[in-house]
Design an enzyme around this catalytic site. Structure first.
Site, PDB file in Angstrom:
ATOM      1  NE  ARG A 348      -2.148  -0.387   3.996  1.00 10.63           N
ATOM      2  CZ  ARG A 348      -1.701  -1.258   5.264  1.00 10.63           C
ATOM      3  NH1 ARG A 348      -0.580  -0.761   5.645  1.00 10.63           N
ATOM      4  NH2 ARG A 348      -2.437  -2.244   5.599  1.00 10.63           N
ATOM      5  CG  ASP A 490       0.301  -1.257   9.167  1.00 16.23           C
ATOM      6  OD1 ASP A 490      -0.148  -2.068   8.352  1.00 16.23           O
ATOM      7  OD2 ASP A 490       1.466  -0.615   9.136  1.00 16.23           O
ATOM      8  CD  GLN A 686       4.268   6.089  11.496  1.00 18.36           C
ATOM      9  OE1 GLN A 686       4.519   6.178  12.814  1.00 18.36           O
ATOM     10  NE2 GLN A 686       4.676   4.870  11.055  1.00 18.36           N
ATOM     11  CB  THR A 705       5.634   9.185   6.633  1.00 19.76           C
ATOM     12  OG1 THR A 705       4.076   9.660   6.653  1.00 19.76           O
ATOM     13  CG2 THR A 705       6.110  10.431   6.723  1.00 19.76           C
TER      14      THR A 705
HETATM   15  C1  GLC Z   1       2.701   2.930   8.694  1.00 20.69           C
HETATM   16  C2  GLC Z   1       2.758   2.119   7.384  1.00 20.69           C
HETATM   17  C3  GLC Z   1       1.530   2.183   6.740  1.00 20.69           C
HETATM   18  C4  GLC Z   1       0.251   2.352   7.339  1.00 20.69           C
HETATM   19  C5  GLC Z   1       0.417   3.400   8.687  1.00 20.69           C
HETATM   20  C6  GLC Z   1      -1.052   3.237   9.290  1.00 20.69           C
HETATM   21  O1  GLC Z   1       2.923   4.187   8.322  1.00 20.69           O
HETATM   22  O2  GLC Z   1       3.956   2.154   6.734  1.00 20.69           O
HETATM   23  O3  GLC Z   1       1.605   1.299   5.690  1.00 20.69           O
HETATM   24  O4  GLC Z   1      -0.576   2.616   6.609  1.00 20.69           O
HETATM   25  O5  GLC Z   1       1.578   3.125   9.160  1.00 20.69           O
HETATM   26  O6  GLC Z   1      -1.068   2.088  10.083  1.00 20.69           O
END
Ligand code: GLC
Length: 799
Positions: A348, A490, A686, A705
């Site tokens: 993704r 996630d 992030q 991110t």
């Molecule tokens: C992290 C992961 C990403 C996910 C996000 C939210 O950034 O790399 O794939 O969508 O967390 O959980």
């Protein structure tokens, strides 16, 4: 409190206070060799894979902060005083030495003035070769002659990071070093071509290839014995730990400046010799550096903006594009947070990265899209994490089995089951493909044949259909898409439960596919998938509306998540932004949902992912309930979905709101608030700790991110409204009422568009008229290669 400033003219961020609370990082390398470095030259270098082909060692999350690095030590041979060109590792008191760092695009410069010596070290990777160049200058600014010794230092790593960190009985006895004709060679003995070299443009006065001889017992990088004593031991041997130290004694007259070049590259001593011949002269080094600047000039010139918001200008024109490019180039596993223990591409993440910048990097975006298509199963889900090399037909098999090469698992073991599939993964790819075609006009791409991960092949178009069919099929008890292992979040692990976000995402993907199929006159498909889209929209509206916002999902045992009756996780950002962004929500509901998002999730640093955070573990919802409140997915300002809210606000015509959201998250505006933010102001992080945490406002995980791509995409396509279409460029801005004017230069399909947008009536959305070279148009036409046009847009009520 501030620690630096943006130097827009030189495209650099200048850190003029180097005693930062955390490392501020930068990336060097644009192809196979890449390095991550902080503001004191701490960091590491790798070739292709941070996990399997590390070149230099790094002791992350350690004390002292983030080292070792690629260092240059200076020693006054008369007084025996010594220091380093970057503030660390020696760490001279900052009231006695002046230090700064300039992070530029794919290079970093460390500058130091101490006791009559001005020194500078610039690190970058040659665009033409896998060679890291250190361009070092040392100037005597004193009134008397000075005798200065210069020592380079890098610590080599065993290639395989896991073995380097854990399996010393292997790593310590399988690498060697030697010195020959001024060149150090690091040799991973049992690996064919397992060599690196370290060379310079001068004849060294001494060298050390053994780390422990250079550092000395009970010493550290802060006070290496060789530098302290001023004498190299000329060590080299097989086994143990290896380093690259070349010594050069300089006698500098007052005002005299010396320039030294160091090269750290892939290959053995004879390759080192070749590279030294190529790069030992300053002109060759300057050419490589100029080539690098040109590489970034070409990308930046694809879109330049001038608006009333300085943060938006500097980040869009420079840093957010840069950050998005770094993500497309290096994905997620090389930083100071992910230090190489993983490798490969996240499905993704990569799909979203590739969707956002096809204008500045069409080749790499296409390559990523193809890699993702190859990692799609015939069932229609993507392999959540994979190595593109698994599917590379041209991959040469290694003639021997060694633990330091990329392990290629058996086909059966890399295709994971549906139980490990994430419900959102492949849907993002539909957007990436459609956006790629809109940017480039490469319609024939959809007929290219591509293999599937589990065997067989099909066109890109067929891959797209399998993706959509999978999500249509995988619906739960209420007709909403299943959440499976996870959706975008996630930590939301719904399994057979249902995810509102995925249903909205599916609606968005279907709409884009229908648009493409319609444009290509594949009418049956357009009709069929339009019906699916309508159906999903109706189910969403029936099942997911909670009165003031959309719920987040439904657990496998039928409990709704994110309703007004919940005391924790009452409202979530993803489902509400996607309801609006996808176009599924009615305007009325969209506006109510947006108000609720503002009321419950907005903070001065941006929108939180959910609120109030979870405090009690609940495995039917998922791992998110086991994360500390206010941190990451549990109620932090998770940056990545914030741009979804900007885009959603624009879909509702709320330009003032969109920019408020933009400005709250914008790292540029945090430049003078580093005592709170801590992290770099030139990169999105992030997450930012949410209101439930005492660190509220601190940002963590820079660079790696999906925020970067989405921030770029949402601000340029939704706020500024520059949207490539199949047959023309759509201009449809949604801006704050008080913006009177802004301008854009966009290079699209070979033509240059100089666009000025005026807003005399203070509206947020809507075009009164658009003129191209004086003639009214609805959409900007495709120009012939190299042609330019002037576009005047006046916002207001149409007609
Ligand atoms: C992290 C992961 C990403 C996910 C996000 C939210 O950034 O790399 O794939 O969508 O967390 O959980």
């Amino acid at each position: 409190m501030r620690y630096g400033y943006f130097d827009e003219e030189n495209r650099e961020y200048v850190i003029d206070r180097v005693d930062l609370p955390v490392s501020w990082t930068n990336y060097i390398g644009t192809k196979d060799m890449c390095g991550v470095f902080n503001h004191t030259a701490g960091g590491y270098l790798f070739y292709k894979f941070p996990e399997y082909h590390r070149i230099t060692r790094f002791r992350p999350n350690s004390v002292p902060m983030d080292g070792p690095g690629h260092y240059v030590y200076l020693r006054d041979d008369d007084t025996e005083d010594y220091w380093s060109v970057s503030w660390q590792p020696v760490g001279k008191p900052l009231d006695k030495a002046s230090y700064s760092c300039r992070h530029g695009f794919s290079y970093s410069k460390y500058i130091c003035d101490y006791n009559g010596i001005h020194a500078q070290q610039k690190l970058f990777v040659a665009p033409d070769d896998p060679v890291e160049i250190w361009d070092v200058t040392i100037k005597n600014t004193d009134i008397k002659p000075r005798n200065i010794s210069v020592y380079s230092y890098v610590e080599f790593s065993f290639h395989h990071i896991d073995m380097d960190n854990r399996n010393f009985q292997m790593s310590l006895y399988a690498a060697g070093s030697k010195y020959e004709n001024g060149i150090i060679e690091h040799d991973l003995y049992y690996e064919e071509n397992g060599y690196q070299f370290f060379a310079s443009n001068f004849k060294p006065d001494g060298y050390d290839c053994l780390r422990d001889s250079f550092i000395g017992d009970y010493h550290t990088e802060k006070n290496p014995i060789v530098v302290e004593k001023g004498i190299c031991t000329n060590s080299q041997d097989t086994t143990l730990n290896h380093c690259g130290c070349l010594q050069n004694r300089l006698a500098l007259a007052p005002g005299e400046e010396v320039r030294l070049i160091y090269l750290l590259g892939e290959g053995n001593v004879s390759n080192g010799k070749k590279m030294r011949e190529k790069y030992a002269n300053f002109e060759a080094v300057d050419n490589q550096f100029n080539k690098l600047s040109k590489f970034w000039d070409d990308k930046c010139e694809k879109l330049q903006i001038q608006t009333p918001d300085e943060g938006l200008n500097t980040l869009t024109n420079q840093w957010t594009l840069y950050q998005s490019e770094i993500n497309v180039m290096f994905s997620r596993f090389s930083s100071f947070v992910e230090v190489g223990g993983r490798t490969g591409l996240g499905y993704r993440d990569t799909a979203q990265d590739a969707m956002c910048i096809p204008h500045s990097n069409p080749q790499k975006c296409k390559q990523r899209i193809v890699e993702l298509l190859q990692a799609l199963t015939t069932t229609g889900y993507g392999l959540h994490l994979f190595e593109p090399i698994w599917f590379d037909k041209n991959r040469e098999d290694q003639s021997f089995k060694s633990p330091t090469v990329v392990p290629v698992p058996d086909k059966e073991s890399f295709v994971h089951d549906i139980k490990d599939a994430c419900a959102d993964d492949a849907l993002w790819l539909i957007g990436a493909i459609v956006n790629y075609i809109k940017e480039t006009g490469e319609f024939r791409f959809i007929d290219e044949t591509i293999t599937y991960a589990d065997g067989g092949e099909g066109s890109v178009y067929e891959h797209m259909i399998r993706i959509l069919d999978f999500s249509i099929r995988e619906a739960g008890a209420n007709g909403i898409c299943k959440g499976l292992r996870a959706d975008w979040n996630d930590c939301l692990n719904l399994g057979g439960g249902e995810s509102a976000m995925v249903s909205f995402l599916l609606y968005w993907a279907l709409k884009q596919f229908v648009e493409l199929a319609g444009y290509l006159a594949r009418t049956n498909d357009a009709k069929k998938y339009e019906e699916n889209a309508e159906n999903i929209k109706n189910v969403c509206e029936d099942v997911l509306w909670d009165g003031k916002w959309y719920i987040r999902g439904i657990t496998a045992d039928g409990r709704k998540i994110g309703t007004h009756t919940d005391t924790e996780g009452k409202i979530h950002l993803e489902s509400n932004t996607w309801a609006i962004l996808s176009g599924a929500a009615s305007e009325e509901r969209g506006k109510i949902a947006m108000e609720s998002v503002k009321e419950h999730l907005m903070t001065k640093y941006g929108l939180m992912l959910n609120a109030p955070p979870y405090t009690k573990p609940d495995d039917s919802i998922g791992f998110v309930t086991r994360v500390y409140p206010g941190v990451k997915e549990n109620g932090a300002v998770f940056s990545h979905p914030n741009p979804w809210a900007w885009a959603a606000a624009c879909n509702l015509g709320l330009g003032t709101e969109a920019m408020k959201f933009y400005d709250a998250l914008c790292p540029y505006h945090q430049n003078d608030n580093i005592d709170v933010r801590q992290s770099e102001p030139y990169s999105y992080c992030q997450f930012i700790y949410g209101t439930a945490h005492s660190y509220h406002g601190r940002a963590r995980h820079p660079f790696m991110t999906g925020t970067a791509g989405w921030a770029y995409f949402a601000s340029t396509q939704y706020i500024l409204g520059i949207q490539p279409d199949f047959d023309g460029l759509i201009i449809d801005p949604c801006i704050p009422k008080d913006w009177k004017e802004f301008s854009i230069v966009r290079k699209w399909r070979g033509g240059y568009y100089h666009i000025t947008v005026k807003n005399p009536d203070g509206v947020e959305k809507g075009i009164r008229k658009m003129l191209i070279d004086g003639n009214p148009v609805d959409k900007l036409p495709i120009l012939a290669e190299g042609n330019e046009c002037r576009v005047e847009v006046v916002m207001g009520v149409a007609g």
